[in-house]
Scaffold this active site. Structure first.
Site, mmCIF file in Angstrom:
data_model
loop_
_atom_site.group_PDB
_atom_site.id
_atom_site.type_symbol
_atom_site.label_atom_id
_atom_site.label_comp_id
_atom_site.label_asym_id
_atom_site.label_seq_id
_atom_site.Cartn_x
_atom_site.Cartn_y
_atom_site.Cartn_z
ATOM 1 N N LYS A 86 51.508 11.197 -101.887
ATOM 2 C CA LYS A 86 50.143 11.721 -101.790
ATOM 3 C C LYS A 86 49.415 10.980 -100.681
ATOM 4 O O LYS A 86 49.729 9.836 -100.331
ATOM 5 C CB LYS A 86 49.381 11.603 -103.113
ATOM 6 C CG LYS A 86 49.196 10.180 -103.664
ATOM 7 C CD LYS A 86 48.041 9.408 -103.063
ATOM 8 C CE LYS A 86 47.907 8.015 -103.684
ATOM 9 N NZ LYS A 86 47.037 7.107 -102.896
ATOM 10 N N ASP A 91 47.572 7.424 -111.246
ATOM 11 C CA ASP A 91 47.901 8.487 -110.302
ATOM 12 C C ASP A 91 48.921 9.481 -110.833
ATOM 13 O O ASP A 91 49.134 10.531 -110.220
ATOM 14 C CB ASP A 91 48.450 7.888 -108.994
ATOM 15 C CG ASP A 91 47.373 7.271 -108.121
ATOM 16 O OD1 ASP A 91 46.193 7.615 -108.291
ATOM 17 O OD2 ASP A 91 47.722 6.441 -107.263
#
Length: 327
Positions: A19, A142
């Site tokens: 990401k 996350d």
């Protein structure tokens, strides 16, 4: 995904994307020890591959060049799911790493999410969306991000997610210096350098949310790029700032550190511009970026940056629809 079958399903492969935090705002510490954040996050085409194989009678093993064994977030995912479902999963997890560690790209979290997806498919689990989310959030802040496709706005400690639409395709160059950084250390630096309150943070978070919703063009997305952790890292690891500045010098519309670093990214107008920038970042072995620029007649403020090998500079695009949330 490539399943291997021998009468029954024996193994499952799931891609695990990295990401990039296009924007990361950091607020005060929370009672749970984390920080309030507001972040625009996108999954990208750089990724690991997680292979989970049934191993009846052999218990759990995790093979990973970066962090093998029970300390790996993939192992924590297996253990968390075992606790929730009150059953054992005798599996071997093999993580084929491509995402650099200690770079702020969330490779470990993505590997954990991919492990969950693999277990669901391998054992034909019918987990509710709520249970999937709770298991993922228990493993890491996350991890839930990787269970749903596309860009998301993350709030809370990063686990409160809202899907967003970015109409413009994103072409990025991700560059990773040799410096590896620990998330807790970087947030500690931020606390040393800046004090913020909820009264300061909440209006900024709301403004980010509004600007993300209004973003229509690539220029709009570029205007969102910022990272509250960056200044503290650059003050202590100036090579990170030098690499960010190099991306800007190569024509990036915007550039910043992603997450807690040390990776930086540049947002480029198109894939061709990104490819040219990557090619110029790949200095000959042993030659610093400063030397390359001097040879080519350019200047570079700040310290020299070690030459970057191919495995630390990537052209990537955003994943608008990652399959089943794990890439």
């Amino acid at each position: 995904m490539t399943p291997e079958q021998e009468g029954t399903l024996d193994a499952m492969e799931v891609a695990a994307p990295a990401k990039v935090n296009l924007a990361l705002l950091v607020g005060p510490s929370r009672p749970d020890g984390f920080h309030e954040v507001a972040s625009l996050m996108v999954p990208v085409t750089l990724g690991d591959l997680v292979v989970v194989r049934r191993t009846p009678g052999d218990g759990l093993t995790v093979d990973c060049t970066v962090c093998p064994g029970e300390q790996n977030l993939a192992a924590r995912m297996v253990r968390e799911l075992e606790a929730r479902l009150e059953r054992r999963f005798e599996v071997a997890v093999h993580v084929r790493k491509q995402i650099p560690a200690g770079a702020g790209l969330a490779g470990g979290s993505s590997d954990a999410a991919a492990t969950l997806v693999a277990l669901e498919r391998l054992f034909d689990l019918d987990l509710s969306p709520r249970l999937r989310y709770e298991v993922a959030a228990a493993v890491g802040s996350d991890v839930p991000f990787f269970l749903w496709p596309g860009p998301q706005l993350a709030m809370g400690r990063g686990q409160l997610l809202k899907e967003v639409a970015l109409t413009a395709p994103l072409n990025l160059v991700v560059a990773v210096p040799e410096t590896a950084l620990a998330t807790a250390v970087v947030y500690g630096w931020r606390d040393e350098d800046a004090r913020t309150t909820l009264a300061d943070f909440v209006p900024r978070a709301r403004t980010l949310s509004s600007r993300v919703a209004a973003a229509r063009t690539l220029r709009d997305v570029a205007a969102l790029v910022e990272n509250d952790l960056e200044a503290s890292v650059v003050a202590r690891r100036p090579e990170v700032g030098a690499l960010r500045d190099r991306l800007l010098a190569e024509g990036a519309l915007a550039a910043a550190m992603t997450g807690s670093g040390s990776a930086v990214f540049g947002l480029f107008a198109d894939v061709e511009a990104a490819g040219r920038a990557r090619a110029r970042l790949l200095a000959p072995p042993g030659e610093t970026v400063r030397a390359v620029l001097a040879r080519e007649g350019h200047g570079l403020a700040g310290p020299a940056v070690a030459a970057l090998p191919a495995g630390r500079v990537f052209c990537v695009s955003d994943l608008q629809a990652a399959p089943d949330g794990a890439g």
